[in-house]
Motif scaffolding. Structure first.
Motif, PDB file in Angstrom:
ATOM      1  N   LYS A 188       0.875  -1.225  -0.022  1.00 31.61           N
ATOM      2  CA  LYS A 188      -0.033   0.085  -0.054  1.00 31.61           C
ATOM      3  C   LYS A 188       0.737   1.392  -0.055  1.00 31.61           C
ATOM      4  CE  LYS A 188      -0.396  -0.352   4.960  1.00 31.61           C
ATOM      5  NZ  LYS A 188      -1.540  -0.583   6.087  1.00 31.61           N
ATOM      6  N   ALA A 189       0.187   2.369  -0.148  1.00 31.30           N
ATOM      7  CA  ALA A 189       1.036   3.633  -0.271  1.00 31.30           C
ATOM      8  C   ALA A 189       1.627   4.069   1.141  1.00 31.30           C
ATOM      9  CB  ALA A 189       0.080   4.694  -0.985  1.00 31.30           C
ATOM     10  N   LEU A 190       2.512   4.620   1.197  1.00 28.63           N
ATOM     11  CA  LEU A 190       3.209   5.240   2.166  1.00 28.63           C
ATOM     12  C   LEU A 190       2.373   6.339   2.837  1.00 28.63           C
ATOM     13  CD1 LEU A 190       6.997   5.377   1.407  1.00 28.63           C
ATOM     14  CD2 LEU A 190       6.009   3.480   2.422  1.00 28.63           C
ATOM     15  N   SER A 191       2.349   6.340   4.253  1.00 28.13           N
ATOM     16  CA  SER A 191       1.719   7.462   4.896  1.00 28.13           C
ATOM     17  C   SER A 191       2.609   8.546   4.792  1.00 28.13           C
ATOM     18  CB  SER A 191       1.617   7.066   6.337  1.00 28.13           C
ATOM     19  OG  SER A 191       2.911   7.189   7.091  1.00 28.13           O
ATOM     20  N   GLU A 192       1.976   9.884   5.216  1.00 25.91           N
ATOM     21  CA  GLU A 192       2.633  11.114   5.134  1.00 25.91           C
ATOM     22  C   GLU A 192       3.945  11.196   5.827  1.00 25.91           C
ATOM     23  OE1 GLU A 192       1.304  15.563   5.740  1.00 25.91           O
ATOM     24  OE2 GLU A 192      -0.096  14.396   5.157  1.00 25.91           O
ATOM     25  N   LEU A 193       3.892  10.289   7.076  1.00 31.02           N
ATOM     26  CA  LEU A 193       4.999  10.324   8.000  1.00 31.02           C
ATOM     27  C   LEU A 193       6.081   9.462   7.114  1.00 31.02           C
ATOM     28  CD1 LEU A 193       6.618  10.716  10.542  1.00 31.02           C
ATOM     29  CD2 LEU A 193       5.466   8.787  11.404  1.00 31.02           C
ATOM     30  N   GLN A 194       5.678   8.375   6.754  1.00 33.55           N
ATOM     31  CA  GLN A 194       6.645   7.561   6.229  1.00 33.55           C
ATOM     32  C   GLN A 194       7.259   8.020   4.848  1.00 33.55           C
ATOM     33  OE1 GLN A 194       3.853   4.192   5.661  1.00 33.55           O
ATOM     34  NE2 GLN A 194       5.040   2.786   6.844  1.00 33.55           N
ATOM     35  N   GLN A 195       6.643   8.689   4.112  1.00 34.83           N
ATOM     36  CA  GLN A 195       7.221   9.326   2.959  1.00 34.83           C
ATOM     37  C   GLN A 195       7.932  10.662   3.313  1.00 34.83           C
ATOM     38  OE1 GLN A 195       6.337   8.695  -0.274  1.00 34.83           O
ATOM     39  NE2 GLN A 195       8.083   9.509  -0.685  1.00 34.83           N
ATOM     40  N   PHE A 196       7.939  11.357   4.350  1.00 33.55           N
ATOM     41  CA  PHE A 196       8.763  12.171   4.903  1.00 33.55           C
ATOM     42  C   PHE A 196      10.086  11.763   5.386  1.00 33.55           C
ATOM     43  CE2 PHE A 196      10.557  14.464   8.473  1.00 33.55           C
ATOM     44  CZ  PHE A 196      10.915  15.634   7.950  1.00 33.55           C
ATOM     45  N   ASN A 197       9.946  10.561   6.225  1.00 31.22           N
ATOM     46  CA  ASN A 197      11.078   9.786   6.716  1.00 31.22           C
ATOM     47  C   ASN A 197      12.014   9.336   5.353  1.00 31.22           C
ATOM     48  OD1 ASN A 197      10.653  10.399   9.203  1.00 31.22           O
ATOM     49  ND2 ASN A 197       9.379   8.321   9.538  1.00 31.22           N
ATOM     50  N   LEU A 198      11.220   8.693   4.371  1.00 34.25           N
ATOM     51  CA  LEU A 198      11.768   8.349   3.182  1.00 34.25           C
ATOM     52  C   LEU A 198      12.681   9.373   2.389  1.00 34.25           C
ATOM     53  CD1 LEU A 198      12.528   6.265   0.688  1.00 34.25           C
ATOM     54  CD2 LEU A 198      10.242   6.639  -0.069  1.00 34.25           C
ATOM     55  N   ASN A 199      12.137  10.406   2.364  1.00 36.87           N
ATOM     56  CA  ASN A 199      12.592  11.659   1.575  1.00 36.87           C
ATOM     57  C   ASN A 199      13.968  12.261   2.290  1.00 36.87           C
ATOM     58  OD1 ASN A 199      10.707  11.634  -0.284  1.00 36.87           O
ATOM     59  ND2 ASN A 199       9.407  13.235   0.722  1.00 36.87           N
ATOM     60  N   MET A 200      13.572  12.177   3.672  1.00 38.63           N
ATOM     61  CA  MET A 200      15.009  12.363   4.694  1.00 38.63           C
ATOM     62  C   MET A 200      16.047  11.370   4.339  1.00 38.63           C
ATOM     63  SD  MET A 200      14.550  15.286   5.722  1.00 38.63           S
ATOM     64  CE  MET A 200      15.878  15.427   6.654  1.00 38.63           C
ATOM     65  N   LEU A 201      15.927  10.120   4.323  1.00 37.61           N
ATOM     66  CA  LEU A 201      16.651   9.052   4.087  1.00 37.61           C
ATOM     67  C   LEU A 201      17.472   9.207   2.898  1.00 37.61           C
ATOM     68  CD1 LEU A 201      17.892   6.329   5.325  1.00 37.61           C
ATOM     69  CD2 LEU A 201      16.034   5.031   4.317  1.00 37.61           C
ATOM     70  N   ARG A 202      16.744   9.366   1.923  1.00 36.90           N
ATOM     71  CA  ARG A 202      17.392   9.455   0.582  1.00 36.90           C
ATOM     72  C   ARG A 202      18.289  10.778   0.210  1.00 36.90           C
ATOM     73  NH1 ARG A 202      13.878   7.455  -4.343  1.00 36.90           N
ATOM     74  NH2 ARG A 202      15.947   7.120  -5.094  1.00 36.90           N
ATOM     75  N   ARG A 203      17.987  11.674   1.299  1.00 38.69           N
ATOM     76  CA  ARG A 203      18.862  12.977   1.335  1.00 38.69           C
ATOM     77  C   ARG A 203      20.127  12.709   1.645  1.00 38.69           C
ATOM     78  NH1 ARG A 203      16.149  18.363   3.685  1.00 38.69           N
ATOM     79  NH2 ARG A 203      18.192  19.139   3.532  1.00 38.69           N
ATOM     80  N   TYR A 204      19.972  12.018   2.984  1.00 36.98           N
ATOM     81  CA  TYR A 204      21.266  11.205   3.759  1.00 36.98           C
ATOM     82  C   TYR A 204      22.166  10.442   2.824  1.00 36.98           C
ATOM     83  CZ  TYR A 204      19.130  12.650   8.164  1.00 36.98           C
ATOM     84  OH  TYR A 204      18.742  13.264   9.312  1.00 36.98           O
ATOM     85  N   LEU A 205      21.554   9.597   1.963  1.00 34.65           N
ATOM     86  CA  LEU A 205      22.242   8.876   1.024  1.00 34.65           C
ATOM     87  C   LEU A 205      22.511   9.316  -0.379  1.00 34.65           C
ATOM     88  CD1 LEU A 205      20.212   5.488   1.568  1.00 34.65           C
ATOM     89  CD2 LEU A 205      21.972   6.353   2.803  1.00 34.65           C
ATOM     90  N   LYS A 206      22.378  10.862  -0.614  1.00 32.96           N
ATOM     91  CA  LYS A 206      22.530  11.364  -1.985  1.00 32.96           C
ATOM     92  C   LYS A 206      23.942  11.003  -2.592  1.00 32.96           C
ATOM     93  CE  LYS A 206      24.113  15.825   0.175  1.00 32.96           C
ATOM     94  NZ  LYS A 206      23.800  17.258   0.079  1.00 32.96           N
ATOM     95  N   ASP A 207      24.811  10.787  -1.731  1.00 32.60           N
ATOM     96  CA  ASP A 207      26.259  10.628  -2.229  1.00 32.60           C
ATOM     97  C   ASP A 207      26.620   8.998  -2.466  1.00 32.60           C
ATOM     98  OD1 ASP A 207      26.875  13.209  -2.465  1.00 32.60           O
ATOM     99  OD2 ASP A 207      27.458  13.194  -0.421  1.00 32.60           O
ATOM    100  N   VAL A 208      25.406   8.152  -1.992  1.00 36.37           N
ATOM    101  CA  VAL A 208      25.809   6.763  -2.106  1.00 36.37           C
ATOM    102  C   VAL A 208      24.797   6.235  -3.356  1.00 36.37           C
ATOM    103  CG1 VAL A 208      25.854   4.708  -0.837  1.00 36.37           C
ATOM    104  CG2 VAL A 208      26.711   6.465  -0.080  1.00 36.37           C
ATOM    105  N   GLU A 209      25.126   5.425  -4.137  1.00 36.00           N
ATOM    106  CA  GLU A 209      24.295   4.782  -4.899  1.00 36.00           C
ATOM    107  C   GLU A 209      23.164   3.787  -4.120  1.00 36.00           C
ATOM    108  OE1 GLU A 209      23.958   1.768  -8.809  1.00 36.00           O
ATOM    109  OE2 GLU A 209      25.772   2.003  -7.976  1.00 36.00           O
ATOM    110  N   HIS A 210      21.856   4.203  -4.361  1.00 35.08           N
ATOM    111  CA  HIS A 210      20.872   3.367  -3.571  1.00 35.08           C
ATOM    112  C   HIS A 210      19.546   3.221  -4.381  1.00 35.08           C
ATOM    113  CE1 HIS A 210      19.930   7.703  -2.890  1.00 35.08           C
ATOM    114  NE2 HIS A 210      18.687   7.208  -2.701  1.00 35.08           N
ATOM    115  N   TYR A 211      18.940   2.252  -3.766  1.00 36.25           N
ATOM    116  CA  TYR A 211      17.517   1.890  -4.431  1.00 36.25           C
ATOM    117  C   TYR A 211      16.166   1.465  -3.451  1.00 36.25           C
ATOM    118  CZ  TYR A 211      20.491   1.491  -8.626  1.00 36.25           C
ATOM    119  OH  TYR A 211      21.458   1.481  -9.711  1.00 36.25           O
ATOM    120  N   ILE A 212      15.161   1.852  -3.797  1.00 31.77           N
ATOM    121  CA  ILE A 212      14.159   1.381  -2.727  1.00 31.77           C
ATOM    122  C   ILE A 212      13.475   0.181  -3.395  1.00 31.77           C
ATOM    123  CG2 ILE A 212      12.279   2.290  -1.708  1.00 31.77           C
ATOM    124  CD1 ILE A 212      14.410   4.126  -1.215  1.00 31.77           C
TER     125      ILE A 212
END
Length: 301
Positions: A197-221
């Motif tokens: 199912k779709a992520l909640s608003e909180l989950q989406q926010f945490n995912l976005n922050m996580l991707r910001r932390y990993l911006k210099d590292v190749e990563h996939y969801i």
């Protein structure tokens, strides 16, 4: 310089964890603290007390512990002979989990590396009781658990299991990012859902922050459907994508915390055959506090 604690009971399982550590940090300056704990059983009955002196039992076991540590260091130096690596040995009359916790505090340890035996009689179960106790007691540094038959592979594929329900701090993600940068690894963020199912608003926010932390590292969801249990799902995911290291955050109500409850560990039977990096809940002040402690303990000359 990295400060790494490695408990050993002189078994082949413990030696396997040691050799993994030597290869993992072969290009890093490190001080390795090798720990052996012992709790000798001293006879209490009058009959036995006449035959055996309790103090001599403790002395004999301590001597055996210290000799074992000395031989282990000699074996490491003979096999690896790495000028980047220094060794300190600690022999202690104490419970393993309590001593590990004390050493982490005293020596400002960066990482604990331990071998895992699995539950008695079930070899394929990933985490044994000692590993579980260490994970539950150590709250100030990450723990890397090495399965008993795992041969070293440079961790170029790392899975980070999360449900996005919690905000991650930079200090908590630091061990994961450091490992990824050391080996130019790809991080695969894996989210196990009972029903997709779709992520909640909180989950989406945490995912976005996580991707910001990993911006210099190749990563996939990766979002995957749960198969029987989260543990089984992670096992299958790791095999299919040839993952070399699985990382999880350990905080209240997390999947990792649930897995470290003794009865659940036995029922879940976490069968993964790859190393597990357990990251404690450090919080916002974790990095600052540790840096201040180091500055105080080891002033620059």
């Amino acid at each position: 310089m990295q400060r790494i604690l490695i408990p050993t009971d002189f078994s082949e399982n413990a030696w396997n964890a040691l050799t993994y550590a030597m290869q993992l940090f072969c290009n890093k300056q490190c001080t390795f603290y090798l720990l052996n704990t012992y709790t000798p059983i001293i006879p209490s009955s009058r009959f036995m007390a006449k035959m055996v002196d309790g103090e001599r039992i403790v002395d004999a076991v301590r001597d055996s512990s210290e000799l074992g540590l000395q031989k282990t260091v000699e074996r490491i130096q003979k096999q690896f002979n790495n000028p980047y690596h220094q060794f300190e040995t600690i022999s202690s009359f104490n419970l393993l989990s309590e001593e590990v916790k004390e050493i982490v505090d005293t020596f400002n340890i960066d990482l604990v590396i331990t071998g895992t035996k699995g539950a008695s009689g079930i070899e394929e179960v990933f985490m044994g009781s000692n590993t579980v106790r260490i994970i539950k007691s150590v709250k100030k540094c990450p723990i890397l658990a090495i399965p008993r038959h795992f041969n070293f592979i440079s961790p170029t594929e790392i899975a980070f299991a999360t449900d996005f329900n919690r905000f991650y701090t930079t200090s908590e993600l630091a061990p994961l990012l450091e490992m990824a940068r050391m080996f130019q690894a790809t991080i695969r963020i894996v989210h196990v859902q009972y029903t997709i199912k779709a992520l909640s608003e909180l989950q989406q926010f945490n995912l976005n922050m996580l991707r910001r932390y990993l911006k210099d590292v190749e990563h996939y969801i990766h979002t995957v459907s749960e198969l029987h249990s989260v543990s089984k799902t992670l096992e299958i995911f790791s095999k299919e994508l040839d993952i070399h290291l699985l990382a999880m955050l350990n905080y209240q109500h997390s999947q990792m915390e649930k897995m470290t409850r003794e009865p659940i560990v036995k029922k879940t039977a976490f069968h993964t055959q790859i190393p597990l990096l357990v990251i404690p809940e450090i919080g916002m002040e974790g990095t600052t506090t540790k840096a201040k402690t180091r500055e105080h303990s080891f002033p620059s000359s």
